[in-house]
Design a protein around this motif. Structure first.
Motif, PDB file in Angstrom:
ATOM      1  N   ALA A  91       1.557  69.943  42.088  1.00 58.53           N
ATOM      2  CA  ALA A  91       1.619  68.842  41.133  1.00 58.53           C
ATOM      3  C   ALA A  91       1.885  69.392  39.744  1.00 58.53           C
ATOM      4  O   ALA A  91       1.541  70.523  39.428  1.00 58.53           O
ATOM      5  CB  ALA A  91       0.292  68.082  41.149  1.00 58.53           C
ATOM      6  N   TRP A 106      -9.907  59.470  38.916  1.00 62.71           N
ATOM      7  CA  TRP A 106      -8.596  60.014  39.309  1.00 62.71           C
ATOM      8  C   TRP A 106      -8.502  61.497  39.002  1.00 62.71           C
ATOM      9  O   TRP A 106      -8.061  62.299  39.833  1.00 62.71           O
ATOM     10  CB  TRP A 106      -7.506  59.241  38.566  1.00 62.71           C
ATOM     11  CG  TRP A 106      -6.169  59.908  38.546  1.00 62.71           C
ATOM     12  CD1 TRP A 106      -5.274  59.985  39.568  1.00 62.71           C
ATOM     13  CD2 TRP A 106      -5.577  60.607  37.437  1.00 62.71           C
ATOM     14  NE1 TRP A 106      -4.147  60.679  39.166  1.00 62.71           N
ATOM     15  CE2 TRP A 106      -4.305  61.075  37.867  1.00 62.71           C
ATOM     16  CE3 TRP A 106      -5.966  60.875  36.124  1.00 62.71           C
ATOM     17  CZ2 TRP A 106      -3.452  61.787  37.023  1.00 62.71           C
ATOM     18  CZ3 TRP A 106      -5.118  61.579  35.303  1.00 62.71           C
ATOM     19  CH2 TRP A 106      -3.887  62.030  35.754  1.00 62.71           C
ATOM     20  N   HIS A 163     -10.817  63.610  41.211  1.00 65.98           N
ATOM     21  CA  HIS A 163     -10.235  63.716  42.553  1.00 65.98           C
ATOM     22  C   HIS A 163      -9.174  64.810  42.584  1.00 65.98           C
ATOM     23  O   HIS A 163      -9.126  65.632  43.507  1.00 65.98           O
ATOM     24  CB  HIS A 163      -9.629  62.364  42.951  1.00 65.98           C
ATOM     25  CG  HIS A 163      -9.158  62.306  44.369  1.00 65.98           C
ATOM     26  ND1 HIS A 163      -7.912  62.742  44.766  1.00 65.98           N
ATOM     27  CD2 HIS A 163      -9.778  61.895  45.497  1.00 65.98           C
ATOM     28  CE1 HIS A 163      -7.773  62.581  46.057  1.00 65.98           C
ATOM     29  NE2 HIS A 163      -8.886  62.073  46.539  1.00 65.98           N
ATOM     30  N   ARG A 164      -8.327  64.845  41.568  1.00 63.78           N
ATOM     31  CA  ARG A 164      -7.296  65.885  41.495  1.00 63.78           C
ATOM     32  C   ARG A 164      -7.898  67.274  41.315  1.00 63.78           C
ATOM     33  O   ARG A 164      -7.458  68.246  41.940  1.00 63.78           O
ATOM     34  CB  ARG A 164      -6.346  65.601  40.327  1.00 63.78           C
ATOM     35  CG  ARG A 164      -5.400  64.434  40.547  1.00 63.78           C
ATOM     36  CD  ARG A 164      -4.366  64.364  39.429  1.00 63.78           C
ATOM     37  NE  ARG A 164      -3.489  65.528  39.444  1.00 63.78           N
ATOM     38  CZ  ARG A 164      -2.651  65.840  38.462  1.00 63.78           C
ATOM     39  NH1 ARG A 164      -2.617  65.087  37.373  1.00 63.78           N
ATOM     40  NH2 ARG A 164      -1.885  66.898  38.551  1.00 63.78           N
ATOM     41  N   ARG A 217      -7.662  70.320  43.944  1.00 59.98           N
ATOM     42  CA  ARG A 217      -6.992  71.575  43.599  1.00 59.98           C
ATOM     43  C   ARG A 217      -7.932  72.765  43.790  1.00 59.98           C
ATOM     44  O   ARG A 217      -7.490  73.829  44.234  1.00 59.98           O
ATOM     45  CB  ARG A 217      -6.486  71.516  42.156  1.00 59.98           C
ATOM     46  CG  ARG A 217      -5.638  72.734  41.742  1.00 59.98           C
ATOM     47  CD  ARG A 217      -4.483  72.985  42.728  1.00 59.98           C
ATOM     48  NE  ARG A 217      -3.617  71.850  42.863  1.00 59.98           N
ATOM     49  CZ  ARG A 217      -2.567  71.628  42.118  1.00 59.98           C
ATOM     50  NH1 ARG A 217      -2.231  72.480  41.169  1.00 59.98           N
ATOM     51  NH2 ARG A 217      -1.812  70.565  42.335  1.00 59.98           N
ATOM     52  N   LEU A 266      -5.730  72.681  37.257  1.00 65.89           N
ATOM     53  CA  LEU A 266      -4.581  72.098  37.944  1.00 65.89           C
ATOM     54  C   LEU A 266      -3.391  73.044  37.973  1.00 65.89           C
ATOM     55  O   LEU A 266      -2.442  72.831  38.743  1.00 65.89           O
ATOM     56  CB  LEU A 266      -4.193  70.777  37.282  1.00 65.89           C
ATOM     57  CG  LEU A 266      -5.237  69.669  37.389  1.00 65.89           C
ATOM     58  CD1 LEU A 266      -4.794  68.437  36.616  1.00 65.89           C
ATOM     59  CD2 LEU A 266      -5.503  69.312  38.842  1.00 65.89           C
TER      60      LEU A 266
END
Length: 554
Positions: free
Chosen positions: A3, A88, A91-92, A96, A309
């Motif tokens: 991502a 959100w 969650h990411r 990761r 991330l």
């Protein structure tokens, strides 16, 4: 494909379903703020001229009600937007962390990761509402300037000079606060990391009588945290004081010029009242220091979240394994970490269905070899193949169905003991078979609620924990990788489990990292590692002739 890295704009845009409502309510509030002084000024002129003021007062009441309603909507929408964006982002971040694997997140301490997922994500989620509110906050002073110009240009000029000074103060505050907020959050992360490390070893600390030393070690960063916090409040106080000083000066200038214009008959008493209110609104820009502080924390939160991330997730292919015995190959495998070579051009061809012991002195690379065999990390060069298929090319589900891992200190996850063994993948029959094969059934069946006993309520020794870890790995249908996974078992139980492994009826390949001579002696083949290189491969009896090999076992 990984991502894209998180940016401040991306964090702000995620709340787009709520942002228009936040913007609309903020603009309505700004409109009420701008309209109310004019309406009240007209009421003052009506009173001065002897006309009725009921209409103007009614309109003022409606404006006040509209302002309250817009504030309520803004509060609700802002809270909902932050909550949704936080969920959100967390969650990411959690995804990761988990997909990055042990190697991907190695540079982050556990406590620091928790701090980023919990605190930094919440700060970053403020980006959207804060930006919209900041933009809307520009409407009152700009509108005040326009409306003052309509009343009298000289009033607008006095107002504009003061507002420029406030803007300079806010710009300096925003720059300093962003730097300090990031330093504050990073220091919090370091403290959290040290605390988590201490909690993992709390029994050792208590037994060693080192509580005071550990307390000093964990809290060594408190002075730095205090310094950053103090800097934040110092900058806030200085900026607030400067803005508070400029505000009255703007008001005095507008009132002085307005008074002269009133005496000269160029403006009315109501217009002077409205001008004074607009001057107060413009001077109120100084109150934006709190909003800019939130903006700085959001930027720092985005920065810390983006570092997680940016971790590359472990990529998987789409292949399935062909029928095969579990032949394991290491083709010129090299692993380097922090400039140190852990495995140095290792080439091995290990037969399928065999019990293979991996031995060597501490630091020889045994656990690293086990990790690349289970694909818990990828080699920096070379390939690891299972029945001729590179592990990197395998589909994730196919890899984890084929390969099972057990460790020296297994971490058990799940709600109950049964969850810790099955991880949601085993039927009750297979779960029981795995527990019996690894001698975990005797322990689990004696618990108050058997396999349904909640993990926190299941007291267990190191050996019992290892048995559950072995049972969890038992589902593998092609390769078992055991990294010193029987070191805490009593001798009798270890012998029983080793017999189960060496006489495996499923004929899986068993790669066993061990320090025990009995385990090496029962293996079909021994891989002898020394400083990351293969020093010998063969039966235990053949290698035993070498004095250096015998020294490994003391």
């Amino acid at each position: 494909m990984s991502a894209p890295a998180l940016t401040f704009a991306a964090a702000a845009r995620h709340g787009r379903s709520w942002l228009p409502l936040i913007g609309l309510s903020a603009l309505l509030g700004s409109g009420v703020t701008l309209a109310l002084p004019t309406v009240l000024g007209r009421a003052v002129d009506a009173i001065a001229s002897g006309h009725t003021v009921n209409g103007w007062l009614t309109l003022a009441g409606l404006l006040i009600a509209l302002g309250i309603a817009s504030s309520l909507v803004d509060a609700f929408a802002g809270t909902a937007c932050v909550a949704g964006t936080t969920a959100w982002l967390r969650h990411r971040l959690v995804g990761r962390v988990l997909t990055g694997g042990p190697e991907g997140t190695r540079r982050f301490e556990t406590g620091d990761l928790v701090s980023r997922v919990s605190g930094s994500a919440s700060d970053a989620a403020q980006a959207g509402p804060t930006v919209v509110t900041a933009i809307a906050a520009a409407a009152p002073p700009v509108g005040s300037l326009v409306l003052l110009a309509r009343i009298d240009v000289s009033l607008a000029a006095a107002f504009f000079g003061g507002v420029l000074l406030v803007i300079v103060v806010l710009w300096v505050f925003a720059r300093r606060t962003t730097e300090i907020s990031l330093a504050y959050q990073e220091t919090q992360g370091r403290i959290a990391a040290l605390l988590t490390e201490a909690l993992d070893g709390i029994r050792t600390i208590a037994a060693g009588g080192t509580v005071e030393r550990e307390e000093r070690r964990i809290l060594q960063f408190l002075p730095e945290l205090h310094r950053n916090g103090r800097l934040t409040w110092t900058v806030l106080a200085r900026s607030g004081a400067q803005a508070a000083l400029i505000g009255p000066l703007v008001l005095i200038s507008v009132l002085a010029i307005g008074g002269l214009q009133l005496v000269a008959g160029r403006i009315t008493a109501g217009e002077l009242f409205a001008a004074s209110q607009y001057a107060v609104i413009g001077a109120g820009l100084g109150s934006l220091t709190g909003l800019l502080g939130e903006l700085a924390r959001a930027r720092a939160g985005v920065h810390r979240s983006a570092e997680i991330l940016a971790v590359e997730p472990l990529a998987y292919g789409g292949l399935r394994l062909p029928p095969g015995p579990g032949r394991l190959e290491f083709d010129d495998v090299t692993v380097v970490a922090d400039g140190v070579t852990l495995l140095d051009h290792v080439t091995l061809d290990l037969p399928g269905g065999a019990t293979i012991a991996v031995v060597g002195a501490s630091g020889a690379g045994k656990s690293v070899l086990a990790a690349v065999a289970a694909r818990l990390r990828d080699p920096d060069s070379g390939l690891v193949l299972l029945d001729g298929v590179p592990l990197k090319a395998l589909h994730r589900a196919a890899l984890r169905q084929a390969v099972g891992c057990a460790f020296e200190r297994p971490v058990l996850v799940g709600r109950t003991v049964a969850d810790a063994i099955s991880t949601g993948r085993l039927s009750p029959v297979r779960l029981l078979a795995a527990a019996r094969a690894t001698h975990a059934h005797h322990y689990a069946s004696r618990l108050p609620n058997g396999y349904r006993t909640p993990l926190p309520e299941a007291p267990m020794s190191g050996g019992e924990r290892q048995r559950l870890g072995l049972a969890r790995a038992w589902h593998a249908d092609r390769l078992l990788v055991l990294d010193d996974a029987t070191s805490s078992l009593d001798t009798a139980t270890e012998m029983e489990i080793n017999r189960t492994l060496t006489e495996d009826r499923l004929h899986r390949t068993r790669l066993i990292v061990t320090h025990r001579v009995a385990t090496a002696a029962r293996a079909d083949l021994v891989v002898w590692l020394h400083h990351g290189q293969v020093r010998g491969v063969g039966p235990h009896t053949s290698l035993w002739r070498a004095a250096a090999y015998r020294e490994i076992f003391g």
